[in-house]
Write a protein that holds these residues in place. Structure first.
Motif, PDB file in Angstrom:
ATOM      1  N   GLN A  17       0.827  -1.171  -0.219  1.00  0.00           N
ATOM      2  CA  GLN A  17      -0.009   0.233   0.027  1.00  0.00           C
ATOM      3  C   GLN A  17       0.772   1.286   0.079  1.00  0.00           C
ATOM      4  OE1 GLN A  17      -3.499   0.067  -0.503  1.00  0.00           O
ATOM      5  NE2 GLN A  17      -2.943  -2.041  -1.073  1.00  0.00           N
ATOM      6  N   LEU A  18       2.031   0.999   0.366  1.00  0.00           N
ATOM      7  CA  LEU A  18       2.789   2.384   0.503  1.00  0.00           C
ATOM      8  C   LEU A  18       3.234   2.805  -1.043  1.00  0.00           C
ATOM      9  CD1 LEU A  18       5.051   4.237   1.897  1.00  0.00           C
ATOM     10  CD2 LEU A  18       6.802   2.502   1.434  1.00  0.00           C
ATOM     11  N   GLU A  19       3.339   2.079  -1.912  1.00  0.00           N
ATOM     12  CA  GLU A  19       3.635   2.696  -3.463  1.00  0.00           C
ATOM     13  C   GLU A  19       2.260   3.101  -3.850  1.00  0.00           C
ATOM     14  OE1 GLU A  19       7.059   1.380  -5.831  1.00  0.00           O
ATOM     15  OE2 GLU A  19       5.276   0.388  -6.723  1.00  0.00           O
ATOM     16  N   VAL A  20       1.205   2.385  -3.524  1.00  0.00           N
ATOM     17  CA  VAL A  20      -0.157   2.379  -4.059  1.00  0.00           C
ATOM     18  C   VAL A  20      -0.680   4.098  -3.548  1.00  0.00           C
ATOM     19  CG1 VAL A  20      -2.711   1.965  -3.767  1.00  0.00           C
ATOM     20  CG2 VAL A  20      -0.926   0.220  -4.256  1.00  0.00           C
ATOM     21  N   SER A  21      -0.146   4.352  -2.332  1.00  0.00           N
ATOM     22  CA  SER A  21      -0.555   5.596  -1.564  1.00  0.00           C
ATOM     23  C   SER A  21      -0.037   6.847  -2.477  1.00  0.00           C
ATOM     24  CB  SER A  21      -0.165   5.729  -0.284  1.00  0.00           C
ATOM     25  OG  SER A  21       1.341   5.834  -0.117  1.00  0.00           O
ATOM     26  N   PHE A  22       1.044   6.476  -3.075  1.00  0.00           N
ATOM     27  CA  PHE A  22       1.340   7.760  -3.929  1.00  0.00           C
ATOM     28  C   PHE A  22       0.940   8.219  -5.372  1.00  0.00           C
ATOM     29  CE2 PHE A  22       5.340   6.637  -1.520  1.00  0.00           C
ATOM     30  CZ  PHE A  22       5.481   7.574  -0.422  1.00  0.00           C
ATOM     31  N   SER A  23       0.240   6.905  -5.702  1.00  0.00           N
ATOM     32  CA  SER A  23      -0.369   6.768  -7.173  1.00  0.00           C
ATOM     33  C   SER A  23      -1.395   7.816  -7.224  1.00  0.00           C
ATOM     34  CB  SER A  23      -0.489   5.435  -7.672  1.00  0.00           C
ATOM     35  OG  SER A  23       0.534   4.403  -7.279  1.00  0.00           O
ATOM     36  N   PRO A  24      -1.723   8.075  -8.401  1.00  0.00           N
ATOM     37  CA  PRO A  24      -2.933   9.033  -8.801  1.00  0.00           C
ATOM     38  C   PRO A  24      -4.094   8.068  -8.739  1.00  0.00           C
ATOM     39  CG  PRO A  24      -1.304   9.659 -10.110  1.00  0.00           C
ATOM     40  CD  PRO A  24      -0.762   8.530  -9.656  1.00  0.00           C
ATOM     41  N   PRO A  25      -5.126   8.604  -8.235  1.00  0.00           N
ATOM     42  CA  PRO A  25      -5.635   9.613  -7.923  1.00  0.00           C
ATOM     43  C   PRO A  25      -5.344   9.911  -6.488  1.00  0.00           C
ATOM     44  CG  PRO A  25      -7.778   8.392  -8.071  1.00  0.00           C
ATOM     45  CD  PRO A  25      -6.481   7.629  -8.703  1.00  0.00           C
ATOM     46  N   ARG A  26      -5.011   8.927  -5.897  1.00  0.00           N
ATOM     47  CA  ARG A  26      -4.797   9.344  -4.268  1.00  0.00           C
ATOM     48  C   ARG A  26      -3.846  10.297  -3.950  1.00  0.00           C
ATOM     49  NH1 ARG A  26      -3.382   5.178   0.345  1.00  0.00           N
ATOM     50  NH2 ARG A  26      -4.492   6.260   1.885  1.00  0.00           N
ATOM     51  N   GLY A  27      -2.700   9.956  -4.297  1.00  0.00           N
ATOM     52  CA  GLY A  27      -1.565  10.970  -3.997  1.00  0.00           C
ATOM     53  C   GLY A  27      -1.514  11.499  -2.571  1.00  0.00           C
ATOM     54  N   CYS A  28      -1.229  10.751  -1.599  1.00  0.00           N
ATOM     55  CA  CYS A  28      -1.328  11.151  -0.410  1.00  0.00           C
ATOM     56  C   CYS A  28      -0.133  12.018   0.031  1.00  0.00           C
ATOM     57  CB  CYS A  28      -1.447   9.989   0.677  1.00  0.00           C
ATOM     58  SG  CYS A  28       0.044   9.020   0.900  1.00  0.00           S
ATOM     59  N   GLU A  29      -0.383  12.685   1.258  1.00  0.00           N
ATOM     60  CA  GLU A  29       0.702  13.533   1.889  1.00  0.00           C
ATOM     61  C   GLU A  29       1.787  12.435   2.419  1.00  0.00           C
ATOM     62  OE1 GLU A  29       0.914  16.727   2.240  1.00  0.00           O
ATOM     63  OE2 GLU A  29      -0.891  16.803   1.019  1.00  0.00           O
ATOM     64  N   PRO A  30       3.066  13.236   2.587  1.00  0.00           N
ATOM     65  CA  PRO A  30       3.963  12.331   3.312  1.00  0.00           C
ATOM     66  C   PRO A  30       3.883  11.633   4.496  1.00  0.00           C
ATOM     67  CG  PRO A  30       5.107  14.257   2.029  1.00  0.00           C
ATOM     68  CD  PRO A  30       3.555  14.449   2.266  1.00  0.00           C
ATOM     69  N   ARG A  31       3.091  12.555   5.398  1.00  0.00           N
ATOM     70  CA  ARG A  31       2.610  12.105   6.624  1.00  0.00           C
ATOM     71  C   ARG A  31       1.820  10.602   6.601  1.00  0.00           C
ATOM     72  NH1 ARG A  31      -1.892  12.401   8.768  1.00  0.00           N
ATOM     73  NH2 ARG A  31      -2.667  14.135   7.388  1.00  0.00           N
ATOM     74  N   GLU A  32       0.810  10.870   5.601  1.00  0.00           N
ATOM     75  CA  GLU A  32      -0.001   9.405   5.537  1.00  0.00           C
ATOM     76  C   GLU A  32       1.084   8.167   4.902  1.00  0.00           C
ATOM     77  OE1 GLU A  32      -4.166  10.351   3.686  1.00  0.00           O
ATOM     78  OE2 GLU A  32      -2.789  12.163   3.114  1.00  0.00           O
ATOM     79  N   ALA A  33       1.892   8.588   4.025  1.00  0.00           N
ATOM     80  CA  ALA A  33       2.720   7.397   3.667  1.00  0.00           C
ATOM     81  C   ALA A  33       3.425   7.221   4.788  1.00  0.00           C
ATOM     82  CB  ALA A  33       3.581   7.997   2.541  1.00  0.00           C
ATOM     83  N   LEU A  34       3.949   7.795   5.552  1.00  0.00           N
ATOM     84  CA  LEU A  34       4.767   7.368   6.764  1.00  0.00           C
ATOM     85  C   LEU A  34       3.969   6.363   7.808  1.00  0.00           C
ATOM     86  CD1 LEU A  34       6.851  10.700   7.754  1.00  0.00           C
ATOM     87  CD2 LEU A  34       7.903   8.347   7.340  1.00  0.00           C
ATOM     88  N   GLU A  35       2.513   6.760   7.789  1.00  0.00           N
ATOM     89  CA  GLU A  35       1.661   5.986   8.777  1.00  0.00           C
ATOM     90  C   GLU A  35       1.403   4.531   7.935  1.00  0.00           C
ATOM     91  OE1 GLU A  35      -1.660   8.357   9.195  1.00  0.00           O
ATOM     92  OE2 GLU A  35      -0.847   9.705  10.343  1.00  0.00           O
ATOM     93  N   VAL A  36       1.560   4.565   6.586  1.00  0.00           N
ATOM     94  CA  VAL A  36       1.447   3.066   5.778  1.00  0.00           C
ATOM     95  C   VAL A  36       2.701   2.327   6.070  1.00  0.00           C
ATOM     96  CG1 VAL A  36       1.228   2.300   3.610  1.00  0.00           C
ATOM     97  CG2 VAL A  36      -0.098   4.033   4.223  1.00  0.00           C
ATOM     98  N   LEU A  37       3.940   2.898   6.035  1.00  0.00           N
ATOM     99  CA  LEU A  37       4.959   2.390   6.376  1.00  0.00           C
ATOM    100  C   LEU A  37       4.936   1.631   7.747  1.00  0.00           C
ATOM    101  CD1 LEU A  37       7.768   1.367   5.444  1.00  0.00           C
ATOM    102  CD2 LEU A  37       8.766   3.682   6.229  1.00  0.00           C
ATOM    103  N   ALA A  38       4.820   2.780   8.624  1.00  0.00           N
ATOM    104  CA  ALA A  38       4.618   2.322   9.977  1.00  0.00           C
ATOM    105  C   ALA A  38       3.627   0.903  10.479  1.00  0.00           C
ATOM    106  CB  ALA A  38       4.516   3.529  10.965  1.00  0.00           C
ATOM    107  N   LEU A  39       2.511   0.961   9.679  1.00  0.00           N
ATOM    108  CA  LEU A  39       1.470   0.100   9.663  1.00  0.00           C
ATOM    109  C   LEU A  39       2.049  -1.472   9.211  1.00  0.00           C
ATOM    110  CD1 LEU A  39      -1.339  -1.038  10.672  1.00  0.00           C
ATOM    111  CD2 LEU A  39      -1.932  -0.194   7.988  1.00  0.00           C
ATOM    112  N   SER A  40       2.804  -1.231   8.130  1.00  0.00           N
ATOM    113  CA  SER A  40       3.404  -2.368   7.664  1.00  0.00           C
ATOM    114  C   SER A  40       4.319  -3.014   8.494  1.00  0.00           C
ATOM    115  CB  SER A  40       3.853  -2.192   6.105  1.00  0.00           C
ATOM    116  OG  SER A  40       5.280  -1.546   6.098  1.00  0.00           O
ATOM    117  N   GLN A  41       5.110  -2.293   9.265  1.00  0.00           N
ATOM    118  CA  GLN A  41       6.218  -2.845  10.025  1.00  0.00           C
ATOM    119  C   GLN A  41       5.452  -3.461  11.286  1.00  0.00           C
ATOM    120  OE1 GLN A  41       9.330   0.268  10.649  1.00  0.00           O
ATOM    121  NE2 GLN A  41       9.702   0.132   8.108  1.00  0.00           N
ATOM    122  N   LEU A  42       4.455  -2.642  11.673  1.00  0.00           N
ATOM    123  CA  LEU A  42       3.692  -3.296  12.892  1.00  0.00           C
ATOM    124  C   LEU A  42       3.130  -4.529  12.585  1.00  0.00           C
ATOM    125  CD1 LEU A  42       2.653  -2.850  15.693  1.00  0.00           C
ATOM    126  CD2 LEU A  42       0.684  -1.438  14.804  1.00  0.00           C
TER     127      LEU A  42
END
Length: 146
Positions: A17-42
């Motif tokens: 989901q990290l890479e997906v979060s950067f893709s249009p039309p979603r294009g999330c903020e870096p803070r949201e992408a950091l949350e995705v990365l943290a969630l994957s590690q958890l």
């Protein structure tokens, strides 16, 4: 990609989901992408605890790194260097020293290990471009060839 059947399927799907979060039309903020990365590690740590029947937790980087490499390879994240650079650039100096910075460093380190430290001779024999920006796919093909 089908993750069913493996004990770390949820972690790989979460990292995907990290890479997906950067893709249009979603294009999330870096803070949201950091949350995705943290969630994957958890999720990875939770999967490890479940897979061991509650007997093993991941504490040290010696425990975390090999498992995260496996999760990265099993994910659909194809541009981990771009993701880690984007996230790193968005971190403040304080965040770089805290858990956010460590999470991004883990992603970058795992991608570097896959891209530069693995024996790629089997990949080259199959015609895979080992210098491509898809270290995870290259590593997956190499693992399948063994």
């Amino acid at each position: 990609e089908d993750f069913r059947g493996g004990p770390y399927e949820r972690a790989a799907a979460a990292l995907s989901q990290l890479e997906v979060s950067f893709s249009p039309p979603r294009g999330c903020e870096p803070r949201e992408a950091l949350e995705v990365l943290a969630l994957s590690q958890l999720e990875m740590k939770t999967c490890a605890l479940e897979a061991s029947g509650g007997q093993a937790e991941l504490y040290s980087m010696d425990d975390v790194m090999p498992l995260f490499i496996f999760v990265l390879v099993r994910s659909t994240c194809r541009r981990p260097f771009a993701c880690s650079r984007y996230l790193s650039d968005a971190l403040t100096q304080d965040q770089r020293l805290e858990s956010e910075g460590r999470a991004v460093l883990l992603l970058e380190s795992a991608a570097k290990h896959i891209a530069y430290d693995w024996d790629t001779s089997k990949l080259q024999a199959t015609g895979v471009d080992c210098s491509a920006e898809d270290p995870a796919r290259s590593a997956e093909i190499c693992a399948e060839a063994e």
